[in-house]
Design an enzyme around this catalytic site. Sequence first.
Site, PDB file in Angstrom:
ATOM      1  CB  CYS A 129      -0.928  -0.004   1.202  1.00 24.55           C
ATOM      2  SG  CYS A 129      -1.885  -1.514   1.280  1.00 24.55           S
ATOM      3  CG  HIS A 142      -3.263   2.762   2.185  1.00 26.51           C
ATOM      4  ND1 HIS A 142      -3.842   2.404   0.987  1.00 26.51           N
ATOM      5  CD2 HIS A 142      -3.415   1.694   3.015  1.00 26.51           C
ATOM      6  CE1 HIS A 142      -4.317   1.185   1.085  1.00 26.51           C
ATOM      7  NE2 HIS A 142      -4.082   0.727   2.306  1.00 26.51           N
ATOM      8  CG  ASN A 202      -7.093  -1.302   1.557  1.00 28.15           C
ATOM      9  OD1 ASN A 202      -6.346  -1.039   0.615  1.00 28.15           O
ATOM     10  ND2 ASN A 202      -6.644  -1.684   2.733  1.00 28.15           N
TER      11      ASN A 202
HETATM   12  N1  ACO Z   1     -18.934  -8.254   9.997  1.00 27.66           N
HETATM   13  C1  ACO Z   1     -19.323  -8.545  11.261  1.00 27.66           C
HETATM   14  N2  ACO Z   1     -18.436  -8.898  12.227  1.00 27.66           N
HETATM   15  C2  ACO Z   1     -17.139  -8.939  11.885  1.00 27.66           C
HETATM   16  C3  ACO Z   1     -16.674  -8.647  10.583  1.00 27.66           C
HETATM   17  C4  ACO Z   1     -17.631  -8.292   9.612  1.00 27.66           C
HETATM   18  N3  ACO Z   1     -17.303  -7.997   8.349  1.00 27.66           N
HETATM   19  N4  ACO Z   1     -15.335  -8.774  10.556  1.00 27.66           N
HETATM   20  C5  ACO Z   1     -14.970  -9.139  11.794  1.00 27.66           C
HETATM   21  N5  ACO Z   1     -16.054  -9.249  12.583  1.00 27.66           N
HETATM   22  C6  ACO Z   1     -16.113  -9.600  13.989  1.00 27.66           C
HETATM   23  C7  ACO Z   1     -14.951 -10.462  14.420  1.00 27.66           C
HETATM   24  O1  ACO Z   1     -15.209 -11.830  14.146  1.00 27.66           O
HETATM   25  C8  ACO Z   1     -14.905 -10.184  15.897  1.00 27.66           C
HETATM   26  O2  ACO Z   1     -15.891 -10.952  16.533  1.00 27.66           O
HETATM   27  P1  ACO Z   1     -15.605 -11.582  17.983  1.00 27.66           P
HETATM   28  O3  ACO Z   1     -15.389 -10.413  18.901  1.00 27.66           O
HETATM   29  O4  ACO Z   1     -16.844 -12.343  18.257  1.00 27.66           O
HETATM   30  O5  ACO Z   1     -14.376 -12.433  17.816  1.00 27.66           O
HETATM   31  C9  ACO Z   1     -15.329  -8.719  15.988  1.00 27.66           C
HETATM   32  O6  ACO Z   1     -16.012  -8.421  14.763  1.00 27.66           O
HETATM   33  C10 ACO Z   1     -14.169  -7.773  16.114  1.00 27.66           C
HETATM   34  O7  ACO Z   1     -13.200  -8.113  15.138  1.00 27.66           O
HETATM   35  P2  ACO Z   1     -11.872  -7.280  14.967  1.00 27.66           P
HETATM   36  O8  ACO Z   1     -11.040  -7.827  13.860  1.00 27.66           O
HETATM   37  O9  ACO Z   1     -11.252  -7.136  16.311  1.00 27.66           O
HETATM   38  O10 ACO Z   1     -12.507  -5.885  14.514  1.00 27.66           O
HETATM   39  P3  ACO Z   1     -11.852  -4.465  14.528  1.00 27.66           P
HETATM   40  O11 ACO Z   1     -12.674  -3.549  15.316  1.00 27.66           O
HETATM   41  O12 ACO Z   1     -10.382  -4.531  14.814  1.00 27.66           O
HETATM   42  O13 ACO Z   1     -12.024  -4.014  13.022  1.00 27.66           O
HETATM   43  C11 ACO Z   1     -10.645  -3.775  11.077  1.00 27.66           C
HETATM   44  C12 ACO Z   1     -11.385  -4.745  11.988  1.00 27.66           C
HETATM   45  C13 ACO Z   1     -11.653  -2.851  10.448  1.00 27.66           C
HETATM   46  C14 ACO Z   1      -9.935  -4.547   9.985  1.00 27.66           C
HETATM   47  C15 ACO Z   1      -9.628  -2.957  11.934  1.00 27.66           C
HETATM   48  O14 ACO Z   1      -8.823  -3.815  12.692  1.00 27.66           O
HETATM   49  C16 ACO Z   1      -8.756  -2.096  11.131  1.00 27.66           C
HETATM   50  O15 ACO Z   1      -9.197  -1.094  10.618  1.00 27.66           O
HETATM   51  N6  ACO Z   1      -7.435  -2.432  11.025  1.00 27.66           N
HETATM   52  C17 ACO Z   1      -6.498  -1.705  10.210  1.00 27.66           C
HETATM   53  C18 ACO Z   1      -6.196  -2.495   9.010  1.00 27.66           C
HETATM   54  C19 ACO Z   1      -5.453  -1.687   7.981  1.00 27.66           C
HETATM   55  O16 ACO Z   1      -5.488  -0.477   7.982  1.00 27.66           O
HETATM   56  N7  ACO Z   1      -4.749  -2.310   7.077  1.00 27.66           N
HETATM   57  C20 ACO Z   1      -4.077  -1.561   6.089  1.00 27.66           C
HETATM   58  C21 ACO Z   1      -2.792  -2.136   5.722  1.00 27.66           C
HETATM   59  S1  ACO Z   1      -2.866  -3.424   4.610  1.00 27.66           S
HETATM   60  C22 ACO Z   1      -3.597  -2.901   3.211  1.00 27.66           C
HETATM   61  O17 ACO Z   1      -4.077  -1.826   3.142  1.00 27.66           O
HETATM   62  C23 ACO Z   1      -3.669  -3.745   1.955  1.00 27.66           C
END
Ligand code: ACO
Length: 317
Positions: free
Chosen positions: A113, A242, A273
């Site tokens: 990215c 990004h 993304n």
């Molecule tokens: N719908 C419903 N529930 C979901 C979903 C979904 N699509 N995805 C995950 N969940 C659930 C999980 O199973 C989990 O359930 P549990 O508590 O029962 O285990 C709960 O939601 C929380 O999951 P997390 O992964 O902890 O959710 P989080 O609040 O961290 O959000 C996210 C996930 C949006 C990916 C966040 O971590 C984030 O923004 N991370 C940054 C990632 C990033 O910026 N990457 C960029 C670099 S790589 C690239 O760009 C190619």
Amino acid sequence: MPGSRITALGHFQPTRVLTNDDLAAMVDTSDEWIRRRTGIATRHIAGDAESVTDLAAEAAAKALATAGLAPSDIGLVTVATCTAIDRLPSTAAQVAGRLGIPNAVTYDLNNGCAGFCTALACADHTVRAGAARHALVIGAEKMSHITDWSDRSTCVLLGDGAGAAVISATEGDEEGAIGPVVWGSDPTRSHAVRLVDEWHPKFAQEGQAVFRWVTGELPHVAREACAKAGIAPGDLDGVVTHQANLRIIEALVRQIGLSESAVIARDVVNSGNTSAASVPMALAKLVERREIAPGGRVLLFGFGSGLSWAGQVVTCP
Ligand code: ACO
């Protein structure tokens, strides 16, 4: 030594739009969850026969037409991508062929990215060194090809698209308009964004670890890019990070110290993304809609797999 500047931009996305409700019919998720946790409403998905080269060539053709240059003027074509299937010939070589660019050096660059900002810096250095006068710098991805459509934690995030910039050497005493790059990587965290399954590679990440890294460690890097360009963050006209997801963008820019009038790119809402395509695509749209006026100074900032980062302040065409 001459500087360089961005003279034109272009962007392209496939026509098919995938909504959150479409995804809720495929995996256990909801429009409400996706919007609240990521800010994403829609993403564009390429057709089976649509390649990274197709996306890249469309965006590049628009940028080239806007620049008013002939294909033969271009001395360098570089495509930042992590999803091109064709490794030989490179996507850049194929784009050059499509656009009738006869004699350019062509190469692909994979820095996830952070790829577009990395490629922009390399092209700027090439022009500054006098090794090319005009360059096409492209970010293009078909993320849908490496998406695990059964994994609700990642399939809701990703989209396809391309953005392109023409950069040209400055004339006479004119100052360069692509600021010094700030770039680097932390390989001790490389496991946090990766491909899994050797035979059918799919995108995987440790979302919370990436979130903490970006919001905890990258704000000072973004400010360093401003300092190197000789501009206070409060004097920026805009920021294009990004487009990972809206929460991460807002948490990052909140710590940079922008003025209230600074424009913040939020293309992720409609595009998801798109990895290396996200920065040039978002920038091209802001400039096209005149949300950033010609001459506006914008911080570009990519981050992701590696874990890597690259950013610079540019002046908009
Ligand atoms: N719908 C419903 N529930 C979901 C979903 C979904 N699509 N995805 C995950 N969940 C659930 C999980 O199973 C989990 O359930 P549990 O508590 O029962 O285990 C709960 O939601 C929380 O999951 P997390 O992964 O902890 O959710 P989080 O609040 O961290 O959000 C996210 C996930 C949006 C990916 C966040 O971590 C984030 O923004 N991370 C940054 C990632 C990033 O910026 N990457 C960029 C670099 S790589 C690239 O760009 C190619």
